[in-house]
Design an enzyme around this catalytic site. Structure first.
Site, PDB file in Angstrom:
ATOM      1  N   HIS A   1       3.472  -3.860   6.487  1.00 54.46           N
ATOM      2  CA  HIS A   1       2.005  -2.685   6.235  1.00 54.46           C
ATOM      3  C   HIS A   1       2.113  -1.372   7.267  1.00 54.46           C
ATOM      4  O   HIS A   1       2.944  -1.592   8.541  1.00 54.46           O
ATOM      5  CB  HIS A   1       0.137  -3.105   6.337  1.00 54.46           C
ATOM      6  CG  HIS A   1      -0.138  -4.765   4.629  1.00 54.46           C
ATOM      7  ND1 HIS A   1      -0.746  -4.102   4.696  1.00 54.46           N
ATOM      8  CD2 HIS A   1       0.973  -4.954   4.986  1.00 54.46           C
ATOM      9  CE1 HIS A   1      -0.065  -5.005   4.484  1.00 54.46           C
ATOM     10  NE2 HIS A   1       0.429  -5.663   3.725  1.00 54.46           N
TER      11      HIS A   1
ATOM     12  N   GLU B   1       2.009   3.177   2.792  1.00 55.55           N
ATOM     13  CA  GLU B   1       2.632   2.718   4.167  1.00 55.55           C
ATOM     14  C   GLU B   1       3.820   2.904   4.369  1.00 55.55           C
ATOM     15  O   GLU B   1       4.017   1.444   3.884  1.00 55.55           O
ATOM     16  CB  GLU B   1       1.090   1.512   4.587  1.00 55.55           C
ATOM     17  CG  GLU B   1       0.079   1.828   4.886  1.00 55.55           C
ATOM     18  CD  GLU B   1      -0.782   0.598   4.591  1.00 55.55           C
ATOM     19  OE1 GLU B   1      -0.451  -0.407   5.068  1.00 55.55           O
ATOM     20  OE2 GLU B   1      -1.973   0.544   4.610  1.00 55.55           O
TER      21      GLU B   1
ATOM     22  N   HIS C   1       0.465  -1.074   0.211  1.00 57.52           N
ATOM     23  CA  HIS C   1      -0.088   0.132   0.050  1.00 57.52           C
ATOM     24  C   HIS C   1       0.976   0.904   0.177  1.00 57.52           C
ATOM     25  O   HIS C   1       1.519   1.252   0.907  1.00 57.52           O
ATOM     26  CB  HIS C   1      -1.025  -0.127   1.594  1.00 57.52           C
ATOM     27  CG  HIS C   1      -2.111  -0.524   1.229  1.00 57.52           C
ATOM     28  ND1 HIS C   1      -2.030  -1.781   2.117  1.00 57.52           N
ATOM     29  CD2 HIS C   1      -3.322  -1.457  -0.053  1.00 57.52           C
ATOM     30  CE1 HIS C   1      -3.007  -3.181   1.902  1.00 57.52           C
ATOM     31  NE2 HIS C   1      -3.879  -2.748   0.802  1.00 57.52           N
TER      32      HIS C   1
ATOM     33  N   GLU D   1       1.945  -5.469  11.186  1.00 55.03           N
ATOM     34  CA  GLU D   1       1.173  -3.490  11.248  1.00 55.03           C
ATOM     35  C   GLU D   1       1.897  -3.407  11.625  1.00 55.03           C
ATOM     36  O   GLU D   1       2.136  -3.707  13.550  1.00 55.03           O
ATOM     37  CB  GLU D   1       0.083  -4.067  11.366  1.00 55.03           C
ATOM     38  CG  GLU D   1      -1.197  -4.645  10.109  1.00 55.03           C
ATOM     39  CD  GLU D   1      -1.711  -3.947   9.284  1.00 55.03           C
ATOM     40  OE1 GLU D   1      -1.137  -2.266   8.598  1.00 55.03           O
ATOM     41  OE2 GLU D   1      -2.537  -4.071   8.196  1.00 55.03           O
TER      42      GLU D   1
END
Length: 547
Positions: free
Chosen positions: A254, A150, A147, A362
């Site tokens: 991420h 990110e 992404h 994440e």
């Protein structure tokens, strides 16, 4: 090497002091004057120690554990080559090329393809054998910036490369890892999205998608639900990449949360709304947002891998929510579907199609935090990123040979009770991450009799297991003849028996397909209409919030 502080004190104490203590003062006054003199001497040195440190923090002494391999040391960046700032694609390219030129014995740079706008998808191999696969060394990978908005993972991977190459000769743990592993690092999978993202933006979707507006982490084939998204050059490049290299372990970095998420990301939810609806878009919408765990046959291993990352991270294992309105995760890990289900994710594709154990990491509550916070993110994630890769050396590894000792390429292997298959390399190698226990491996290859082998996994080191397959035997006659492994053969060619009488074992599926309503390996049409539109809109909204 003498530290600057010691050198400064030595130079100051071995020259004539500018302040002369008069003998007429009292002992108390002399003591006070001595203290003042020492303070005057030490204060510039202390100030210098704080200002010359490029990180802006006071210097810290790292204590190394003595038993076994020492922990990886804290990395001090080389300001001439890489600093804690965001790097655009040109700067990223220059850094990778310069690193490859400076460390030719440890790195190799290649591109797996180009983005929509023509930017290279660079991969840096870091290993003591970077240019070719060395027999017995597992291949592992990290993928960052799928992404575009990110980018913390993108920068962490650049610093990881820098840390590896600068520490190989001085850090025993790094040397062991690079001597025994080939590490492939793709810092950015979505350089076009990054180019339009804005620093300091913690939420939202600007830059998340590629140049055509596609979410690349919703663009892979999916088993549980048909994926009608048109394939994109970036995802096609990654699919081609992992089809050519037998990756054992992978992490996708991420931002937007602080958690290690493991497969499955999607779920059939066959029990939901049973008897009410079967395949309508309305039913699918409610299924998508019913968060329930969707567990793989290797759930114990995936939980372990996620915990390795979370527990070596400075904060993740605490399970503290990023915001009051966002979920908290026990021990800093979650099953992907239990968090929120998604279709077309990369980690499920790696696992189901190729047996590669990938988890989603994440690593920042803010998607695109200010650059001055990058140093802290590095300190939080450095140990986790290294220890996670070392898990590729847990479990079982070995070779599949024929009776002449020649390797058998593309032999299909699965651990009994864990029906996600994987295959041998062209050298007959295989690896599988497993926790301590007793297991059976099933091995199949065209033209050979299948074989089962029992083995044991221990905690201390990987189990080495070599399997030799015997060629298939010609079945003489019909009616009650016995095939290999005591398999009875009836009248006429039964399953696995060719009309010529050569036994061909029924080939195990190359890759496990979990039970469900039916496989959707490629693109297909989906339900249209208002409810489908609402479902897609909710999916996009949820993704923009959480990652």
């Amino acid at each position: 090497m003498v530290c600057p502080l010691a050198r400064f004190i030595h130079s100051q104490t071995h020259r004539r002091p500018t302040m002369i203590l008069r003998t007429t003062t009292t002992p108390l006054q002399q003591q006070q004057q001595l203290q003042l003199l020492l303070l005057m001497l030490l204060l510039p040195a202390i100030t210098m120690a704080k200002t010359v440190n490029p990180t802006g923090d006071p210097l810290q002494i790292q204590i190394q554990p003595e038993r076994g391999l020492p922990e990886p040391r804290a990395y001090m960046p080389d300001a001439q080559h890489l600093d804690f700032v965001y790097h655009d694609h040109e700067e990223l390219t220059r850094f990778l090329r310069a690193t490859s030129a400076r460390y030719p014995n440890l790195t190799a740079l290649y591109s797996i393809g180009k983005s929509i706008q023509g930017r290279d998808l660079w991969v840096m191999v870091v290993s003591s054998s970077p240019y070719e696969h060395m027999v017995g060394k597992p291949d592992v990978k990290y993928v960052g910036n799928i992404h575009g908005n990110e980018p913390v993972g993108r920068e962490m991977l650049l610093h990881l490369i820098q840390y590896f190459v600068t520490s190989y000769s001085s850090d025993q743990y790094v040397k062991w890892l690079l001597d025994n592993t080939r590490i492939h690092i793709l810092p950015t999978m979505n350089p076009d999205g990054y180019a339009v993202s804005k620093e300091g933006t913690c939420d939202g979707g600007q830059g998340r998608y590629n140049a055509r507006g596609f979410d690349l982490n919703r663009n892979f084939p999916d088993y549980f639900k048909q994926n009608n998204k048109r394939g994109q050059p970036e995802t096609d490049a990654v699919k081609d990449w992992i089809s050519k290299i037998q990756f054992v372990l992978s992490g996708s970095l991420h931002g937007g949360a602080l958690v290690a998420s493991y497969p499955y990301d999607n779920t059939p939810n066959s029990r939901l709304l049973k008897g009410i609806c079967r395949s309508s878009a309305l039913c699918a919408m409610f299924q998508t947002y019913s968060a329930a765990p969707s567990l793989t046959p290797d759930d114990d291993v995936f939980k372990h891998l996620s915990l390795v990352y979370a527990r070596n991270h400075a904060k993740m294992s605490r399970g503290v929510a990023c915001k009051s309105a966002t979920p908290a995760f026990e021990n800093g890990i979650t099953n992907g579907a239990a968090w929120y289900p998604l279709t077309g994710g990369m980690q499920d594709y790696n696992y189901v199609w190729y047996g590669c154990m990938e988890i989603t990491l994440e690593i920042s509550c803010c998607k695109y935090p200010p650059a001055y916070e990058l140093k802290k993110y590095w300190e939080d994630n450095q140990l986790s990123m290294i220890k996670f890769l070392a898990e590729a050396h847990r479990g079982v590894q070995g070779f599949v040979f024929d009776p002449a000792g020649m390797p058998i390429e593309r032999a299909s292997i699965k651990i009994k009770g864990r029906d996600v298959g994987f295959q041998t390399t062209k050298y007959g190698e295989f690896w599988r991450i497993l926790l301590p226990g007793y297991y059976k491996v099933e091995v199949f290859a065209e033209g050979f009799a299948p074989r089962e082998v029992e083995f044991v996994i221990v905690e201390q080191h990987p189990t080495l297991l070599n399997v030799t397959l015997q060629p298939s035997k010609r079945i003489e006659g019909i009616g009650g003849a016995m095939g290999p492994a005591g398999i009875g053969v009836g009248v006429g060619p039964g399953p696995g028996v060719s009309p010529g009488g050569i036994y061909r074992p029924i080939q195990a599926p190359q890759h496990y397909r979990p039970p469900g309503p039916g496989p959707y390996a490629g693109s297909a049409t989906s339900d249209n209409g208002i409810f489908s539109t609402i479902s897609n809109g909710l999916n996009s909204l949820y993704s923009n919030i959480f990652g």
